[in-house]
Design a protein around this motif. Structure first.
Motif, PDB file in Angstrom:
ATOM      1  N   LEU A  20       0.822  -1.213   0.000  1.00 14.04           N
ATOM      2  CA  LEU A  20       0.000   0.000   0.000  1.00 14.04           C
ATOM      3  C   LEU A  20       0.856   1.262   0.000  1.00 14.04           C
ATOM      4  CD1 LEU A  20      -2.762  -1.148   2.512  1.00 14.04           C
ATOM      5  CD2 LEU A  20      -3.047  -0.734   0.059  1.00 14.04           C
ATOM      6  N   THR A  21       2.070   1.163   0.533  1.00 13.66           N
ATOM      7  CA  THR A  21       2.969   2.314   0.573  1.00 13.66           C
ATOM      8  C   THR A  21       3.596   2.605  -0.785  1.00 13.66           C
ATOM      9  OG1 THR A  21       3.495   1.933   2.903  1.00 13.66           O
ATOM     10  CG2 THR A  21       5.062   3.252   1.634  1.00 13.66           C
ATOM     11  N   TYR A  22       4.010   1.552  -1.473  1.00 10.41           N
ATOM     12  CA  TYR A  22       4.826   1.752  -2.671  1.00 10.41           C
ATOM     13  C   TYR A  22       4.089   1.525  -3.994  1.00 10.41           C
ATOM     14  CZ  TYR A  22       8.557   1.687   0.779  1.00 10.41           C
ATOM     15  OH  TYR A  22       9.348   1.968   1.865  1.00 10.41           O
ATOM     16  N   TYR A  27      -5.125  -1.438  -9.208  1.00 12.99           N
ATOM     17  CA  TYR A  27      -5.496  -2.842  -9.038  1.00 12.99           C
ATOM     18  C   TYR A  27      -4.586  -3.520  -8.010  1.00 12.99           C
ATOM     19  CZ  TYR A  27      -8.239  -1.900 -13.196  1.00 12.99           C
ATOM     20  OH  TYR A  27      -9.136  -1.348 -14.101  1.00 12.99           O
ATOM     21  N   ASP A  28      -3.297  -3.158  -8.029  1.00 12.14           N
ATOM     22  CA  ASP A  28      -2.384  -3.684  -7.007  1.00 12.14           C
ATOM     23  C   ASP A  28      -2.787  -3.187  -5.621  1.00 12.14           C
ATOM     24  OD1 ASP A  28      -0.863  -5.113  -8.780  1.00 12.14           O
ATOM     25  OD2 ASP A  28       0.657  -3.548  -9.041  1.00 12.14           O
ATOM     26  N   ILE A  29      -3.163  -1.921  -5.525  1.00  5.72           N
ATOM     27  CA  ILE A  29      -3.594  -1.361  -4.239  1.00  5.72           C
ATOM     28  C   ILE A  29      -4.811  -2.115  -3.716  1.00  5.72           C
ATOM     29  CG2 ILE A  29      -4.615   0.687  -3.154  1.00  5.72           C
ATOM     30  CD1 ILE A  29      -2.782   2.378  -4.980  1.00  5.72           C
ATOM     31  N   GLU A  33      -5.064  -4.262  -0.249  1.00  4.72           N
ATOM     32  CA  GLU A  33      -6.134  -4.032   0.721  1.00  4.72           C
ATOM     33  C   GLU A  33      -6.805  -5.362   1.092  1.00  4.72           C
ATOM     34  OE1 GLU A  33      -7.013  -1.589   2.467  1.00  4.72           O
ATOM     35  OE2 GLU A  33      -6.481   0.300   1.480  1.00  4.72           O
ATOM     36  N   MET A  34      -6.974  -6.233   0.099  1.00  3.55           N
ATOM     37  CA  MET A  34      -7.564  -7.538   0.364  1.00  3.55           C
ATOM     38  C   MET A  34      -6.661  -8.375   1.268  1.00  3.55           C
ATOM     39  SD  MET A  34      -9.020  -8.443  -3.470  1.00  3.55           S
ATOM     40  CE  MET A  34      -9.474 -10.110  -2.990  1.00  3.55           C
ATOM     41  N   ILE A  35      -5.354  -8.306   1.038  1.00  7.06           N
ATOM     42  CA  ILE A  35      -4.416  -9.039   1.896  1.00  7.06           C
ATOM     43  C   ILE A  35      -4.486  -8.520   3.323  1.00  7.06           C
ATOM     44  CG2 ILE A  35      -1.969  -9.474   2.347  1.00  7.06           C
ATOM     45  CD1 ILE A  35      -1.550  -9.475  -0.698  1.00  7.06           C
ATOM     46  N   ARG A  36      -4.541  -7.190   3.469  1.00  4.36           N
ATOM     47  CA  ARG A  36      -4.645  -6.615   4.818  1.00  4.36           C
ATOM     48  C   ARG A  36      -5.924  -7.078   5.502  1.00  4.36           C
ATOM     49  NH1 ARG A  36      -3.540  -0.357   6.227  1.00  4.36           N
ATOM     50  NH2 ARG A  36      -1.470  -1.216   6.561  1.00  4.36           N
ATOM     51  N   GLU A  61      -0.373   2.424  10.847  1.00  4.72           N
ATOM     52  CA  GLU A  61       0.948   1.988  10.413  1.00  4.72           C
ATOM     53  C   GLU A  61       1.107   2.268   8.923  1.00  4.72           C
ATOM     54  OE1 GLU A  61       3.422   0.482  12.464  1.00  4.72           O
ATOM     55  OE2 GLU A  61       2.056   1.315  13.950  1.00  4.72           O
ATOM     56  N   THR A  62       2.141   3.029   8.579  1.00  7.19           N
ATOM     57  CA  THR A  62       2.408   3.332   7.174  1.00  7.19           C
ATOM     58  C   THR A  62       3.887   3.112   6.901  1.00  7.19           C
ATOM     59  OG1 THR A  62       2.788   5.674   7.681  1.00  7.19           O
ATOM     60  CG2 THR A  62       0.553   5.049   7.042  1.00  7.19           C
ATOM     61  N   GLY A  63       4.247   3.121   5.619  1.00  6.43           N
ATOM     62  CA  GLY A  63       5.635   2.920   5.249  1.00  6.43           C
ATOM     63  C   GLY A  63       6.029   1.460   5.344  1.00  6.43           C
TER      64      GLY A  63
END
Length: 205
Positions: A20-22, A27-29, A33-36, A61-63
């Motif tokens: 999500l950071t990079y 579609y990847d985002i 999100e689904m993995i999270r 939590e970011t980065g």
């Protein structure tokens, strides 16, 4: 050792957080999100925590995901160890808490002992850096490194603080109920071992 499901949930969360950071592709985002969400559901299924609470924990939590750092003070007086009674759970722990941005580990431990036990201390030696997953703590959504720093009393007066209701010194064979989220009996015994043997090497993992 922590249960395998918890290890998997935290690994999924770490992968999702980095993605999500990079990631730039929408579609990847969406996939990250689904993995999270899967990691949140795993934690909710195996614990008593509400899904919304777990999501809030992860949302801040970011980065790139890295372990959190918990810093604990090891203070002796007359061969008894300093413990504080936590208001949150009514059990006892070494003074300490999360590392603070802008402060060194030594500065954090001095601040925490003053706030939680009313004493002024001087850090003298790092005695251990422990990975929380390798010790008998309750399951935690975070991967945590715990630093134990030996300190000497140089002033102040023993008293509770905003997060603590009592302060006392205890013999090795007469420990009170411990706040195992913060420290275990084996970690307290490690501290006594260093007290008796100043040349004891730093404990790792």
């Amino acid at each position: 050792m922590e249960p395998k499901w918890l290890e998997w949930a935290k690994q999924l969360q770490s992968i999702a957080q980095a993605g999500l950071t990079y990631s730039k592709d929408i579609y990847d985002i969406e996939r990250f999100e689904m993995i999270r969400n899967i990691s949140v559901e795993m934690l909710a299924e195996q614990t008593e925590m509400e899904t919304t609470v777990i999501k809030d924990l992860f949302a801040n939590e970011t980065g790139y995901a890295t372990p959190k750092v918990d810093i604990r003070a090891v203070v002796f007086k007359d061969e008894k160890i300093l413990l504080v009674k936590e208001k949150m759970d009514g059990a006892w722990s070494l003074p300490g808490g999360w590392g603070d941005i802008g402060l060194t580990p030594s500065e954090v431990v001095v601040k925490e002992v003053k706030e939680e036990a009313g004493l002024d201390v001087r850090p003298v030696k790092l005695i251990g850096v422990l990975d929380k997953k390798c010790h008998p703590h309750p399951p935690s959504p975070y991967h945590v490194y715990k630093m134990f720093i030996r300190c000497e009393i140089i002033g102040g007066q023993a008293k509770g603080g905003m997060e603590t209701s009592a302060v006392d010194f205890f013999d090795e064979d007469c420990l009170p109920p411990l706040s195992v989220e913060r420290n275990t009996e084996s970690q307290i015994l490690m501290a006594f071992k260093h007290m008796r043997n100043p040349g004891e090497p730093v404990y790792l993992d």
